[in-house]
Design a protein around this motif. Structure first.
Motif, short mmCIF file in Angstrom:
data_model
loop_
_atom_site.label_atom_id
_atom_site.label_comp_id
_atom_site.label_asym_id
_atom_site.label_seq_id
_atom_site.Cartn_x
_atom_site.Cartn_y
_atom_site.Cartn_z
N GLY A 1 0.79 -1.23 0.00
CA GLY A 1 0.00 0.00 0.00
C GLY A 1 0.81 1.27 0.00
O GLY A 1 0.24 2.37 -0.11
N GLN A 2 2.14 1.18 0.11
CA GLN A 2 2.98 2.37 0.25
C GLN A 2 3.93 2.61 -0.92
O GLN A 2 4.36 3.73 -1.14
CB GLN A 2 3.82 2.26 1.54
CG GLN A 2 3.02 2.04 2.80
CD GLN A 2 2.03 3.16 3.08
OE1 GLN A 2 2.35 4.33 2.89
NE2 GLN A 2 0.82 2.81 3.47
N CYS A 3 4.29 1.56 -1.65
CA CYS A 3 5.34 1.70 -2.67
C CYS A 3 4.81 2.41 -3.91
O CYS A 3 3.61 2.65 -4.05
CB CYS A 3 5.91 0.32 -3.03
SG CYS A 3 4.76 -0.73 -3.94
N GLU A 4 5.71 2.69 -4.82
CA GLU A 4 5.34 3.41 -6.06
C GLU A 4 4.29 2.64 -6.86
O GLU A 4 3.35 3.22 -7.41
CB GLU A 4 6.60 3.62 -6.90
CG GLU A 4 6.38 4.41 -8.17
CD GLU A 4 7.62 4.51 -9.05
OE1 GLU A 4 7.47 4.86 -10.22
OE2 GLU A 4 8.73 4.20 -8.55
N ASN A 5 4.45 1.31 -6.94
CA ASN A 5 3.48 0.49 -7.69
C ASN A 5 2.09 0.57 -7.06
O ASN A 5 1.09 0.73 -7.75
CB ASN A 5 3.95 -0.96 -7.74
CG ASN A 5 5.23 -1.11 -8.55
OD1 ASN A 5 5.25 -0.85 -9.74
ND2 ASN A 5 6.30 -1.51 -7.89
N CYS A 6 2.03 0.44 -5.74
CA CYS A 6 0.74 0.51 -5.06
C CYS A 6 0.10 1.87 -5.25
O CYS A 6 -1.09 1.98 -5.55
CB CYS A 6 0.92 0.22 -3.57
SG CYS A 6 1.23 -1.51 -3.17
N ARG A 7 0.90 2.92 -5.11
CA ARG A 7 0.35 4.28 -5.16
C ARG A 7 -0.08 4.67 -6.57
O ARG A 7 -0.93 5.54 -6.76
CB ARG A 7 1.36 5.27 -4.59
CG ARG A 7 1.55 5.09 -3.08
CD ARG A 7 2.79 5.78 -2.57
NE ARG A 7 2.61 7.23 -2.53
CZ ARG A 7 2.14 7.89 -1.47
NH1 ARG A 7 1.78 7.22 -0.39
NH2 ARG A 7 2.02 9.19 -1.49
N SER A 8 0.47 3.99 -7.58
CA SER A 8 0.06 4.27 -8.96
C SER A 8 -1.11 3.38 -9.40
O SER A 8 -1.54 3.44 -10.54
CB SER A 8 1.24 4.08 -9.91
OG SER A 8 1.62 2.72 -9.96
N GLY A 9 -1.60 2.53 -8.49
CA GLY A 9 -2.72 1.65 -8.82
C GLY A 9 -2.31 0.28 -9.33
O GLY A 9 -3.16 -0.59 -9.54
N ASN B 1 -7.57 -4.09 -9.11
CA ASN B 1 -8.72 -3.16 -9.15
C ASN B 1 -9.95 -3.77 -9.85
O ASN B 1 -10.69 -3.06 -10.52
CB ASN B 1 -8.33 -1.85 -9.87
CG ASN B 1 -7.07 -1.23 -9.30
OD1 ASN B 1 -6.98 -1.00 -8.10
ND2 ASN B 1 -6.08 -0.97 -10.15
N CYS C 1 3.41 -4.89 -6.67
CA CYS C 1 4.10 -4.52 -5.43
C CYS C 1 5.18 -5.55 -5.11
O CYS C 1 4.90 -6.76 -5.07
CB CYS C 1 3.09 -4.48 -4.28
SG CYS C 1 3.82 -4.32 -2.63
N TYR D 1 -1.02 -2.25 -7.87
CA TYR D 1 -0.64 -2.91 -6.62
C TYR D 1 -0.31 -4.40 -6.80
O TYR D 1 0.37 -4.99 -5.97
CB TYR D 1 -1.72 -2.73 -5.55
CG TYR D 1 -3.05 -3.40 -5.86
CD1 TYR D 1 -3.25 -4.75 -5.62
CD2 TYR D 1 -4.12 -2.66 -6.37
CE1 TYR D 1 -4.47 -5.35 -5.90
CE2 TYR D 1 -5.33 -3.26 -6.66
CZ TYR D 1 -5.50 -4.60 -6.41
OH TYR D 1 -6.70 -5.21 -6.70
#
Length: 347
Positions: free
Chosen positions: A97-105, A297, A110, A107
């Motif tokens: 939930g914190q990394c670049e992949n998660c934050r860009s959707g 998603n 990750c 996830y």
């Protein structure tokens, strides 16, 4: 719920054992789920038969099972929106939930994701109870069963592949492999308006199911040459090819089936990490390749689509085994692939 529970554990290649474990209790942000159905996936069979899958190697005890549906049996601190007795489908991989992949959707990509039934990540759910992050649990509507809840996981693999490749109304497609993932891909293509769908496999029972679910034509690759057939189509190929077998021969075939500027989606997961592609054919066609890594998603959309009746998901299930026959369910699925389209374990 407290006490002990039975868990079916893979302790070595082709060795499954029953163990007794404490029923896990939900931590902050988690739900405890009383499992009702768990699907038997091709990746479970690869871990059982070969002790490996892609880049993962079995190097210690591992409970299999990552396609769960069940009911909420306890609620951890801070969780809102769930009640005991709610029917749920579980998305099995929990990202950081914190990394670049998660934050860009993205996830699913990750690097610290924790997936059920993957070595060094998390044990699977061939068990009576599990705990799971509430953010990855989704309530099912009244008209859906927890069997359908368990089948959402393979459905979203097909769903993700057809979204990545942007399959459209009026296009043509070939699906290589008519197991559960191939059939889920077929359902998703039909729902997206693709009606000219050709399916190849080597097992007649699976091809019969593909035909029943709406394939325009099916091919048993032992007896018929789908490559010769697609050459007779306008453009000498199809718009979309989905490799859903994770197989050396079908992967090699993909570039020979697309028309010019066609798309190939590699959905199947092979137990061996390196397979060949016909790059000369791919380059000549200026084809595009998509690789599918699980899903992202999609759970709410998939649940809504099944609930609406547009995706007859239950029809893919061919065998239901009681949990007491969990070991047999995995062995039977492996040794009777000509008969088993999709097996599910009922708790």
């Amino acid at each position: 719920m407290k006490g002990t529970m039975k868990v079916c554990v893979l302790t070595g290649k082709q060795t499954l054992e029953w163990v007794e474990r404490e029923i896990p209790q939900p931590a902050k942000g988690e739900l405890q789920i009383k499992l009702e159905y768990v699907g038997v996936c091709g990746s479970d069979l690869h871990f059982y038969q070969e002790g490996r899958l892609a880049n993962w190697t079995l190097d210690g005890p591992l409970a299999l099972g990552h396609e769960p549906g069940g009911v909420v049996s306890a609620i951890g601190e801070g969780v809102e929106g769930f009640a005991i007795g709610d029917k749920v489908s579980i998305e099995p991989a929990v990202p950081c939930g914190q990394c670049e992949n998660c934050r860009s959707g993205h996830y699913n990509l990750c690097p610290d994701i924790k997936m059920l039934a993957i070595p060094h990540e998390r044990d699977g759910v061939n068990a009576e109870y599990c705990v799971h992050d509430a953010s990855m649990c989704y309530k099912l509507p009244e008209n859906m069963t927890t069997l359908e809840g368990a089948m959402i996981e393979p459905l979203t693999v097909g769903f993700h592949g057809t979204e990545l490749s942007d399959a459209k109304l009026g296009e043509s497609a070939v699906i290589l492999g008519a197991g559960c993932i191939g059939l889920c891909t077929l359902l998703c293509l039909k729902a997206r308006g693709v009606s000219e769908i050709y399916v190849a496999d080597v097992m007649d029972k699976r091809l019969e199911k593909a035909k029943a679910l709406g394939a325009a034509r099916v091919f048993n690759s032992h007896r018929e040459d789908i490559e010769a057939f697609v050459k007779t189509l306008p453009g000498s190929g199809v718009d979309q090819v989905y490799e859903c077998a994770g197989n050396r021969a079908t992967t090699l075939q993909t570039a020979r089936l697309i028309k010019r500027a066609g798309k190939i989606t590699l959905t199947g997961v092979s137990p061996e990490p390196v397979l060949e592609l016909d790059l000369a054919a791919l380059n000549a066609m200026e084809g595009t390749i998509y690789s599918v890594y699980r899903y992202r998603n999609l759970w709410p959309k998939a649940i809504a689509a099944v609930s609406s009746g547009i995706l007859p998901l239950k029809e893919i299930v061919s065998h239901v085994f009681p949990f007491s026959d969990c070991i047999r369910a995995i062995e039977y699925s492996l040794h009777h692939k000509d008969e088993v389209i999709k097996a599910v374990i009922k708790m």
